[in-house]
Design a protein around this motif. Structure first.
Motif, mmCIF file in Angstrom:
data_model
loop_
_atom_site.group_PDB
_atom_site.id
_atom_site.type_symbol
_atom_site.label_atom_id
_atom_site.label_comp_id
_atom_site.label_asym_id
_atom_site.label_seq_id
_atom_site.Cartn_x
_atom_site.Cartn_y
_atom_site.Cartn_z
ATOM 1 N N SER A 104 -26.509 -6.509 -1.667
ATOM 2 C CA SER A 104 -27.808 -5.955 -2.035
ATOM 3 C C SER A 104 -28.456 -6.823 -3.109
ATOM 4 C CB SER A 104 -27.653 -4.530 -2.579
ATOM 5 O OG SER A 104 -26.944 -4.557 -3.811
ATOM 6 N N GLN A 105 -29.708 -6.544 -3.381
ATOM 7 C CA GLN A 105 -30.419 -7.246 -4.443
ATOM 8 C C GLN A 105 -29.712 -7.051 -5.779
ATOM 9 O OE1 GLN A 105 -34.601 -6.354 -4.582
ATOM 10 N NE2 GLN A 105 -34.873 -7.170 -6.642
ATOM 11 N N THR A 106 -29.204 -5.855 -6.013
ATOM 12 C CA THR A 106 -28.495 -5.568 -7.262
ATOM 13 C C THR A 106 -27.279 -6.475 -7.428
ATOM 14 O OG1 THR A 106 -29.211 -3.269 -7.218
ATOM 15 C CG2 THR A 106 -27.300 -3.789 -8.591
ATOM 16 N N GLY A 107 -26.531 -6.652 -6.347
ATOM 17 C CA GLY A 107 -25.341 -7.505 -6.401
ATOM 18 C C GLY A 107 -25.689 -8.951 -6.703
ATOM 19 N N GLU A 109 -28.406 -10.047 -8.231
ATOM 20 C CA GLU A 109 -28.920 -10.146 -9.603
ATOM 21 C C GLU A 109 -27.792 -10.050 -10.626
ATOM 22 O OE1 GLU A 109 -31.941 -7.158 -9.664
ATOM 23 O OE2 GLU A 109 -33.498 -8.540 -8.932
ATOM 24 N N PHE A 110 -26.784 -9.219 -10.346
ATOM 25 C CA PHE A 110 -25.636 -9.126 -11.255
ATOM 26 C C PHE A 110 -24.937 -10.481 -11.355
ATOM 27 C CE2 PHE A 110 -21.045 -8.868 -11.713
ATOM 28 C CZ PHE A 110 -20.908 -8.172 -12.903
ATOM 29 N N LEU A 111 -24.677 -11.091 -10.201
ATOM 30 C CA LEU A 111 -23.974 -12.370 -10.201
ATOM 31 C C LEU A 111 -24.766 -13.429 -10.955
ATOM 32 C CD1 LEU A 111 -21.540 -14.008 -9.205
ATOM 33 C CD2 LEU A 111 -22.825 -14.510 -7.134
ATOM 34 N N LYS A 112 -26.057 -13.479 -10.721
ATOM 35 C CA LYS A 112 -26.897 -14.461 -11.415
ATOM 36 C C LYS A 112 -26.881 -14.231 -12.922
ATOM 37 C CE LYS A 112 -30.964 -15.248 -9.674
ATOM 38 N NZ LYS A 112 -32.297 -14.924 -9.089
ATOM 39 N N ALA A 113 -26.961 -12.971 -13.341
ATOM 40 C CA ALA A 113 -26.980 -12.660 -14.769
ATOM 41 C C ALA A 113 -25.654 -13.010 -15.430
ATOM 42 C CB ALA A 113 -27.308 -11.182 -14.978
ATOM 43 N N ARG A 114 -24.547 -12.682 -14.775
ATOM 44 C CA ARG A 114 -23.228 -12.994 -15.338
ATOM 45 C C ARG A 114 -22.999 -14.503 -15.400
ATOM 46 N NH1 ARG A 114 -20.538 -10.635 -18.649
ATOM 47 N NH2 ARG A 114 -18.500 -11.171 -17.779
ATOM 48 N N ALA A 115 -23.467 -15.198 -14.372
ATOM 49 C CA ALA A 115 -23.315 -16.650 -14.368
ATOM 50 C C ALA A 115 -24.135 -17.278 -15.487
ATOM 51 C CB ALA A 115 -23.731 -17.206 -13.011
ATOM 52 N N GLN A 116 -25.326 -16.747 -15.706
ATOM 53 C CA GLN A 116 -26.173 -17.259 -16.783
ATOM 54 C C GLN A 116 -25.527 -17.024 -18.143
ATOM 55 O OE1 GLN A 116 -29.041 -18.939 -16.462
ATOM 56 N NE2 GLN A 116 -29.324 -19.145 -18.678
ATOM 57 N N ALA A 117 -24.862 -15.875 -18.288
ATOM 58 C CA ALA A 117 -24.281 -15.505 -19.573
ATOM 59 C C ALA A 117 -22.934 -16.177 -19.836
ATOM 60 C CB ALA A 117 -24.117 -13.990 -19.651
ATOM 61 N N THR A 118 -22.128 -16.371 -18.788
ATOM 62 C CA THR A 118 -20.744 -16.807 -19.010
ATOM 63 C C THR A 118 -20.346 -18.059 -18.243
ATOM 64 O OG1 THR A 118 -19.795 -15.485 -17.197
ATOM 65 C CG2 THR A 118 -20.085 -14.385 -19.319
ATOM 66 N N GLY A 119 -21.198 -18.554 -17.367
ATOM 67 C CA GLY A 119 -20.809 -19.658 -16.502
ATOM 68 C C GLY A 119 -20.918 -21.019 -17.154
ATOM 69 N N GLU A 137 -23.329 -2.694 10.087
ATOM 70 C CA GLU A 137 -24.752 -2.533 9.812
ATOM 71 C C GLU A 137 -25.223 -3.672 8.921
ATOM 72 O OE1 GLU A 137 -27.813 0.750 7.774
ATOM 73 O OE2 GLU A 137 -25.648 1.153 7.882
ATOM 74 N N LEU A 138 -26.343 -4.279 9.298
ATOM 75 C CA LEU A 138 -26.836 -5.411 8.526
ATOM 76 C C LEU A 138 -27.154 -5.016 7.093
ATOM 77 C CD1 LEU A 138 -29.292 -7.424 10.818
ATOM 78 C CD2 LEU A 138 -26.921 -7.952 10.239
ATOM 79 N N ALA A 139 -26.804 -5.892 6.172
ATOM 80 C CA ALA A 139 -27.188 -5.717 4.773
ATOM 81 C C ALA A 139 -28.668 -6.057 4.605
ATOM 82 C CB ALA A 139 -26.323 -6.609 3.883
ATOM 83 N N GLU A 140 -29.181 -5.831 3.400
ATOM 84 C CA GLU A 140 -30.598 -6.088 3.125
ATOM 85 C C GLU A 140 -30.805 -7.583 2.882
ATOM 86 O OE1 GLU A 140 -32.886 -3.887 3.466
ATOM 87 O OE2 GLU A 140 -31.559 -2.184 3.789
ATOM 88 N N MET A 141 -30.811 -8.329 3.967
ATOM 89 C CA MET A 141 -30.812 -9.787 3.883
ATOM 90 C C MET A 141 -32.095 -10.331 3.263
ATOM 91 S SD MET A 141 -28.989 -10.444 7.583
ATOM 92 C CE MET A 141 -28.849 -12.206 7.440
ATOM 93 N N ALA A 142 -33.232 -9.780 3.637
ATOM 94 C CA ALA A 142 -34.505 -10.285 3.098
ATOM 95 C C ALA A 142 -34.592 -10.077 1.595
ATOM 96 C CB ALA A 142 -35.678 -9.614 3.799
ATOM 97 N N ASP A 143 -34.175 -8.907 1.115
ATOM 98 C CA ASP A 143 -34.198 -8.626 -0.315
ATOM 99 C C ASP A 143 -33.286 -9.588 -1.070
ATOM 100 O OD1 ASP A 143 -35.964 -6.591 0.039
ATOM 101 O OD2 ASP A 143 -34.503 -4.961 -0.205
#
Length: 433
Positions: A104-107, A109-119, A137-143
């Motif tokens: 999902s979009q939340t997932g 965004e979480f990864l991007k934020a954690r990478a920015q903070a700790t990567g 069932e397809l995930a929200e690919m466009a989002d």
């Protein structure tokens, strides 16, 4: 920060560059390649002497597992990206089989934020194809694409339903992304722990036949061909898969494949001692498969190299072979293993090897980097091709120490890693802060 990398052999396959030159970096981008000492003379710059070494675009790994969130005992984004930096990688693409799944979009965004903070290096999220990687069932690919997912995969699990995979390819194409397929027939592979062949019979372990991979490779190729979409085959491991990809590319199908270091360095015979660090999915195959992978790389049938870095805890890998998880911790030994198997054997030229870890993955997924073009991000790796080291766990950065290569003496090691003009590893030591 200004940096001057002096006197190295600069190889940039994206621009056909292979020459002794300096690389000048300013404000996080490549400012000049050539004789830049005059331009930099009047400035306060950090000088890195690369005499006798390779200076190449930062290595890009399009297939790794950082485990966060949910698997922090195995790996964290902080530890995994330190391992990447030590291995010469300036960017990694994180597979979505976390807990919860990155679907999902939340997932994303979480990864991007954690990478920015700790990567320590760039982290690009790969979104799941299906919700929860359940295959139904397809995930929200466009989002996910809109907020930064660079590709889609249920890696770790195949997508068993052909209708779902065909639909996923169509949606991915619409948003300009690529499907990365984990090719495995779940019924054929069920309960298998190693390659089905002579050694599985001798060792009394249930085997995974090559056909389990090849059936799904054939399906993905046919589906991609039917909808005119691109597809990338993860961790190709069998001779049959190489041949299927070869034939498809000759027909004009937009299919690419990647090879991992352990499938080049080891065969199923390595399982003989029941060392669970040799348990990986797809499994270590027979020698004929290993040779077919090398031939596929040599011919340009396979164009990308990736690690499939899959860290686990010592407790998990200490189990009986049948019950230990699949996976090898691979970021920190990838380059010297590729050098051993592909350069020292004469399979590839140095320029070809560099391309398969830089410009080729960058172009396939539409990533920044992969080149030393003036104005591009200053992601640079310096390699000492004469340096020899024996692999030990001293200084190991990944939390997962599940590697079968401890004790191997390898030549050609990354000695400096620069991300966006910032030195994150120098002289094989990580730079703090």
């Amino acid at each position: 920060m200004e940096l001057l990398i002096k006197g190295g052999r600069v190889i940039d396959p994206a621009n056909g560059v292979d020459q002794i030159a300096d690389v000048y970096i300013e404000n996080g981008v490549i400012k000049a390649v050539g004789n830049s000492t005059g331009e930099a003379a009047s400035k306060q710059v950090q000088v890195i002497d690369a005499t006798g070494k390779l200076v190449i675009p930062g290595l890009i790994d399009i297939h790794c597992h950082l485990r966060e969130p949910g698997g922090e005992a195995k790996e964290t984004i902080a530890a995994g990206t330190r391992a990447a930096a030590r291995g010469g990688f300036t960017a990694v693409c994180a597979m979505p089989n976390t807990n919860p799944v990155c679907d999902s979009q939340t997932g994303v965004e979480f990864l991007k934020a954690r990478a920015q903070a700790t990567g320590s290096v760039r982290v690009y999220p790969i979104g799941a194809i299906t919700k929860g990687s359940s295959g139904q069932e397809l995930a929200e690919m466009a989002d996910m694409a809109a907020c930064g997912a660079v590709a889609f995969s249920d890696d770790g699990k195949p997508v068993p339903r052909s209708d779902i995979m065909r639909l996923a390819m169509s949606y991915a194409q619409m948003v300009g992304k690529v499907i990365i397929s984990h090719c495995e027939d779940p019924e054929l592979a069920k309960d298998g722990v190693m390659h089905e062949g002579y050694w599985s019979t001798v060792l009394g372990l249930r085997g995974i036949p090559a056909a389990a991979e090849e059936i799904m490779v054939a399906r993905e190729i046919l589906l991609a061909e039917s909808v005119g979409a691109p597809v990338h085959i993860a961790h190709v491991s069998t001779a049959g898969s190489v041949e299927l990809i070869r034939q498809a590319r000759q027909r004009g199908v937009d299919v690419t494949g990647e090879v991992c270091p352990h499938h080049l360095a080891l065969t199923d015979r390595a399982v003989e001692g029941f060392d669970t660090s040799t348990k990986v999915n797809p499994p270590l195959r027979a020698d004929k498969d290993r040779e077919a992978l090398k031939q596929g790389l040599k011919e340009g049938v396979l164009t990308i190299l990736a690690t499939d870095h899959a860290p686990h805890t010592a407790e998990e890998k200490a189990r009986e072979y049948n019950y230990a998880p699949f996976g090898i911790s691979g970021l920190e030994t990838a380059w010297p293993l590729y050098w051993k198997e592909l350069i020292e054997t004469g399979c590839l030229t140095v320029n070809e090897l560099v391309a398969m870890l830089t410009v080729n993955p960058a172009r396939r997924l539409g990533l920044a980097g992969g080149t030393l073009t003036v104005g591009s991000p200053a992601d640079v790796t310096v390699i000492d091709t004469e340096r020899k080291e024996t692999v030990t766990l001293e200084g190991w950065q990944s939390k997962g120490r599940n590697t079968p290569f401890v004790g191997w003496t390898l030549q050609s090691w990354p000695v400096t890693t620069i991300v966006g003009g910032r030195v994150v590893m120098i002289d094989r030591q990580l730079v703090q802060g």
